[in-house]
Design a protein around this motif. Structure first.
Motif, PDB file in Angstrom:
ATOM      1  N   ASN A  49      11.010   4.881  -2.433  1.00  0.00           N
ATOM      2  CA  ASN A  49      11.176   6.286  -2.073  1.00  0.00           C
ATOM      3  C   ASN A  49      12.288   6.458  -1.040  1.00  0.00           C
ATOM      4  OD1 ASN A  49       9.192   7.146  -3.793  1.00  0.00           O
ATOM      5  ND2 ASN A  49       7.580   7.224  -2.231  1.00  0.00           N
ATOM      6  N   ALA A  50      12.830   7.667  -0.985  1.00  0.00           N
ATOM      7  CA  ALA A  50      13.902   7.974  -0.022  1.00  0.00           C
ATOM      8  C   ALA A  50      13.366   8.691   1.207  1.00  0.00           C
ATOM      9  CB  ALA A  50      14.982   8.818  -0.695  1.00  0.00           C
ATOM     10  N   ASP A  51      12.049   8.614   1.450  1.00  0.00           N
ATOM     11  CA  ASP A  51      11.432   9.299   2.583  1.00  0.00           C
ATOM     12  C   ASP A  51      11.647   8.511   3.872  1.00  0.00           C
ATOM     13  OD1 ASP A  51      10.477  11.116   0.711  1.00  0.00           O
ATOM     14  OD2 ASP A  51       8.611   9.984   0.431  1.00  0.00           O
ATOM     15  N   LYS A  52      11.534   9.203   5.015  1.00  0.00           N
ATOM     16  CA  LYS A  52      11.673   8.533   6.305  1.00  0.00           C
ATOM     17  C   LYS A  52      10.604   7.464   6.460  1.00  0.00           C
ATOM     18  CE  LYS A  52      12.261   9.369  11.244  1.00  0.00           C
ATOM     19  NZ  LYS A  52      12.327  10.388  12.321  1.00  0.00           N
ATOM     20  N   ASN A  53       9.368   7.781   6.084  1.00  0.00           N
ATOM     21  CA  ASN A  53       8.296   6.798   6.051  1.00  0.00           C
ATOM     22  C   ASN A  53       8.156   6.309   4.607  1.00  0.00           C
ATOM     23  OD1 ASN A  53       7.615   6.785   8.756  1.00  0.00           O
ATOM     24  ND2 ASN A  53       6.163   8.469   8.536  1.00  0.00           N
ATOM     25  N   PRO A  54       8.490   5.062   4.311  1.00  0.00           N
ATOM     26  CA  PRO A  54       8.507   4.592   2.922  1.00  0.00           C
ATOM     27  C   PRO A  54       7.156   4.666   2.221  1.00  0.00           C
ATOM     28  CG  PRO A  54       9.613   3.031   4.388  1.00  0.00           C
ATOM     29  CD  PRO A  54       8.929   4.029   5.257  1.00  0.00           C
ATOM     30  N   LYS A  89      14.047   0.370   5.261  1.00  0.00           N
ATOM     31  CA  LYS A  89      12.754   0.535   4.591  1.00  0.00           C
ATOM     32  C   LYS A  89      12.031  -0.803   4.462  1.00  0.00           C
ATOM     33  CE  LYS A  89      14.416   2.803   0.999  1.00  0.00           C
ATOM     34  NZ  LYS A  89      14.418   3.528  -0.302  1.00  0.00           N
ATOM     35  N   SER A  91       3.341   6.474   1.835  1.00  0.00           N
ATOM     36  CA  SER A  91       2.603   7.710   2.093  1.00  0.00           C
ATOM     37  C   SER A  91       1.316   7.411   2.857  1.00  0.00           C
ATOM     38  CB  SER A  91       2.258   8.398   0.777  1.00  0.00           C
ATOM     39  OG  SER A  91       1.376   7.577   0.011  1.00  0.00           O
ATOM     40  N   ASP A  98      17.835   6.666   0.500  1.00  0.00           N
ATOM     41  CA  ASP A  98      17.208   6.690   1.816  1.00  0.00           C
ATOM     42  C   ASP A  98      17.420   8.068   2.441  1.00  0.00           C
ATOM     43  OD1 ASP A  98      15.747   5.845   3.998  1.00  0.00           O
ATOM     44  OD2 ASP A  98      16.827   3.953   4.224  1.00  0.00           O
ATOM     45  N   TYR A  99      16.624   8.372   3.450  1.00  0.00           N
ATOM     46  CA  TYR A  99      16.533   9.745   3.929  1.00  0.00           C
ATOM     47  C   TYR A  99      17.784  10.225   4.649  1.00  0.00           C
ATOM     48  CZ  TYR A  99      15.799   8.639   8.910  1.00  0.00           C
ATOM     49  OH  TYR A  99      15.973   8.243  10.213  1.00  0.00           O
ATOM     50  N   GLN A 100      18.661   9.325   5.053  1.00  0.00           N
ATOM     51  CA  GLN A 100      19.901   9.722   5.720  1.00  0.00           C
ATOM     52  C   GLN A 100      21.071   9.848   4.742  1.00  0.00           C
ATOM     53  OE1 GLN A 100      19.978   6.629   8.770  1.00  0.00           O
ATOM     54  NE2 GLN A 100      19.411   8.147  10.317  1.00  0.00           N
ATOM     55  N   SER A 148       4.340   6.170  -3.991  1.00  0.00           N
ATOM     56  CA  SER A 148       3.513   7.356  -3.762  1.00  0.00           C
ATOM     57  C   SER A 148       2.211   7.285  -4.553  1.00  0.00           C
ATOM     58  CB  SER A 148       4.293   8.617  -4.146  1.00  0.00           C
ATOM     59  OG  SER A 148       4.602   8.615  -5.534  1.00  0.00           O
TER      60      SER A 148
END
Length: 589
Positions: free
Chosen positions: A401-406, A151, A408, A192-194, A371
């Motif tokens: 954030n734990a999204d694939k794209n840190p 990230k 938004s 993280d997303y994984q 976000s």
């Protein structure tokens, strides 16, 4: 004397001459590296600096004509936007006049004031709020919570470079981040997303041990300018806030490790819940903050002496603020150990009123989640900053954030809008350490102005820092300082008689000043310790090349000399032995 002796004598002479020349070159190189002699005042010489610092105001011990070296040796030689550069003319008579009046009785002493001969107050000279042409200054201050290397790289490739990234084309902004030295948290969280958990958080050391985790990479990013802040000493938040695994000895080891690597961090920001007992600066404000023991010399968790020695000069002590634009970001905080440290404000959110059945309660709507970054950077807020000519430091968690794209889509759009405002000369985006140092230097700058023979003189005397003490600034510490003047071409800017080097001089139609830092959009991202080691090895190989022998001689001249002598005598011995064998074979025939 036979041929063998002649050849041997000649080669010995050549060897000794070669060694002498190489050692003389090595001595000259070492002398150049450590030389304190100064180039002439109008020299545009600049020397790259090896050690990384992040902006603490350091007192400089400077002598008068030799002032040049300390102030003109500068690791930057860049440009500033929207500028017409016109160098001041070289006038030996003017130089003699400056030497006569501008150094002061004791240039090493910030309180020593030069007595100007026949001073005439100049008309129209004033200190600008910000480097020309900007009307405001903003820093994005990101806390390291839930940060992973993946990230971090995605975020800073987008913010700091001009490369194509998963978030779009990079913006080329000057944004730095924070880091944890240790991880002593037991809070369950996916970061993280994984599926990575808090155990995988990006930290300098592994857990609370002295084993490196991401330390080599973090050092790389500190020296590149992508990290400039301690987020506490580590992440010590616990499920049970009345327990902690924090120790003073951890801080002592970490600070000593950074010092050995020539790294000095100037900013400390508060992190986490009450298990983070090494926090400091807000004790006594309310009951919650009384857990802070970092500045209590009677506590086993006392650390401010260690942090101050490392270079920490600014602290965000967990004070929330809904004010967006400030005339100054800094304020003094008295600590319990007798020290005073600079505190600074951060925009953290908005104050709200919770209307209960019987009571109204004030509380905060925190906006520091990535976000919600677009709400921190709304056009209305940015325009307010420009119109009020203010400073601001935005608190956020860019990698939170734990999204694939840190980040938004709305955050990317808001950051792109901010970059456009910088391109238009409205808001200067600076890493936090640079903003705070500029704020300090500008706020407490002491200088003289006068006119002589049609030339306006601006002579900087000192920065009268009320917390860490007055100091004579270097040109590096003067980055961005700009004066409004009527005739820039007939204005001389000096620090105690030393003229501003031409390569740092920044002139517009009605301003003269010291250039801001040049943009650095290089992509410093590395994705593993192995990749970093490979890059460093490759750089060393490229720097060495055919100069390895010279490098050997310069680093250990006696070893280099011995190696050359062995090679030469081996060659001579081989040649003479071959000649002897040939003669022997002829004799047998």
């Amino acid at each position: 004397m036979n041929l063998r002796h002649r050849v041997l004598g000649a080669l010995c002479a050549i060897t000794l001459a070669t060694v002498t020349l190489l050692n003389a070159g090595a001595a000259q190189a070492n002398s150049s590296a450590n030389d304190s002699s100064s180039p002439p005042p109008n020299s545009s010489a600049s020397v790259s600096s090896g050690a990384s610092t992040t902006g603490a105001p350091v007192s400089s011990a400077i002598s008068s004509p030799a002032l040049t070296n300390a102030l003109s040796l500068d690791p930057y030689n860049g440009h500033a936007p929207v500028v017409n550069v016109s160098a001041e003319s070289v006038d030996p008579t003017l130089d003699a006049y400056i030497a006569q009046v501008a150094y002061g009785p004791n240039p090493n002493d910030p309180a020593s004031v030069p007595q100007v001969i026949e001073p005439i107050a100049p008309d129209g000279v004033s200190l600008r709020l910000f480097p020309y042409p900007f009307k405001a200054m903003l820093a994005i201050e990101s806390d390291a919570d839930h940060m992973t290397l993946r990230k971090f790289n995605i975020v800073h490739e987008f913010l700091n470079t001009k490369a194509e990234t998963p978030l779009g084309r990079g913006l080329g902004l000057d944004v730095s981040d924070s880091f944890f030295m240790y991880n002593g948290s037991n809070i369950p969280a996916v970061i993280d997303y994984q599926g990575q958990t808090l155990h995988d958080e990006m930290t300098f050391f592994k857990g609370t041990s002295h084993q490196l985790n991401d330390g080599a990479i973090i050092l790389h990013y500190i020296k590149a300018g992508w990290i400039d802040t301690f987020h506490s000493v580590g992440d010590f938040s616990r499920v049970n806030q009345h327990t902690t695994v924090f120790k003073r000895s951890q801080t002592a080891y970490a600070m000593a490790y950074l010092e050995r690597h020539g790294v000095h961090i100037t900013i400390f920001t508060d992190h986490g819940n009450q298990s983070n007992v090494g926090n400091f600066g807000a004790y006594g404000i309310d009951a919650f903050e009384d857990y802070q023991q970092g500045d209590n010399p009677s506590s086993p968790y006392y650390v401010t002496d260690l942090l101050h020695h490392e270079g920490v000069r600014f602290v965000w002590p967990d004070l929330f603020s809904d004010r967006y634009s400030y005339p100054t970001m800094i304020f003094p905080i008295p600590l319990r150990d007798g020290r005073t440290m600079w505190g600074f404000w951060r925009f953290t959110g908005t104050l709200r009123i919770d209307r209960g059945h019987r009571l109204w309660r004030y509380d905060w709507t925190d906006l520091w989640n990535p976000s919600l970054l677009a709400q921190e950077l709304t056009p209305a807020r940015l325009n307010e900053l420009v119109q009020t000519h203010g400073f601001t430091v935005i608190a956020t968690h860019l990698e939170g954030n734990a999204d694939k794209n840190p980040l938004s889509t709305s955050a990317v759009e808001a950051l792109t809008r901010l970059a456009h405002m910088q391109d238009r000369g409205q808001i200067l985006v600076a890493r936090t350490s640079r903003l705070l140092q500029y704020n300090l230097v500008r706020q407490y700058l002491s200088y003289q102005t006068w006119v002589h023979s049609g030339t306006t003189f601006i002579n900087v005397l000192s920065v009268n820092d009320p917390v860490d003490g007055a100091f004579v600034p270097t040109w590096q510490q003067m980055r961005g300082i700009t004066f409004n003047v009527r005739s820039p071409g007939h204005t001389v800017l000096m620090i105690r008689g030393l003229r501003l080097p031409r390569n740092l001089r920044y002139v517009s139609a009605h301003t003269v000043g010291v250039k801001w830092y040049p943009p650095d959009t290089k992509n410093y991202a590395v994705w593993s310790t192995a990749e970093l080691a490979l890059q460093q090895s490759q750089r060393q190989a490229d720097a060495g090349g055919t100069m390895n022998v010279l490098g050997l001689v310069r680093s250990d001249w006696w070893l280099g000399s011995l190696a050359i002598l062995v090679i030469v005598f081996g060659t001579v011995w081989g040649l003479t032995r071959r000649r002897s064998r040939r003669k022997s074979r002829k004799g047998r025939r």
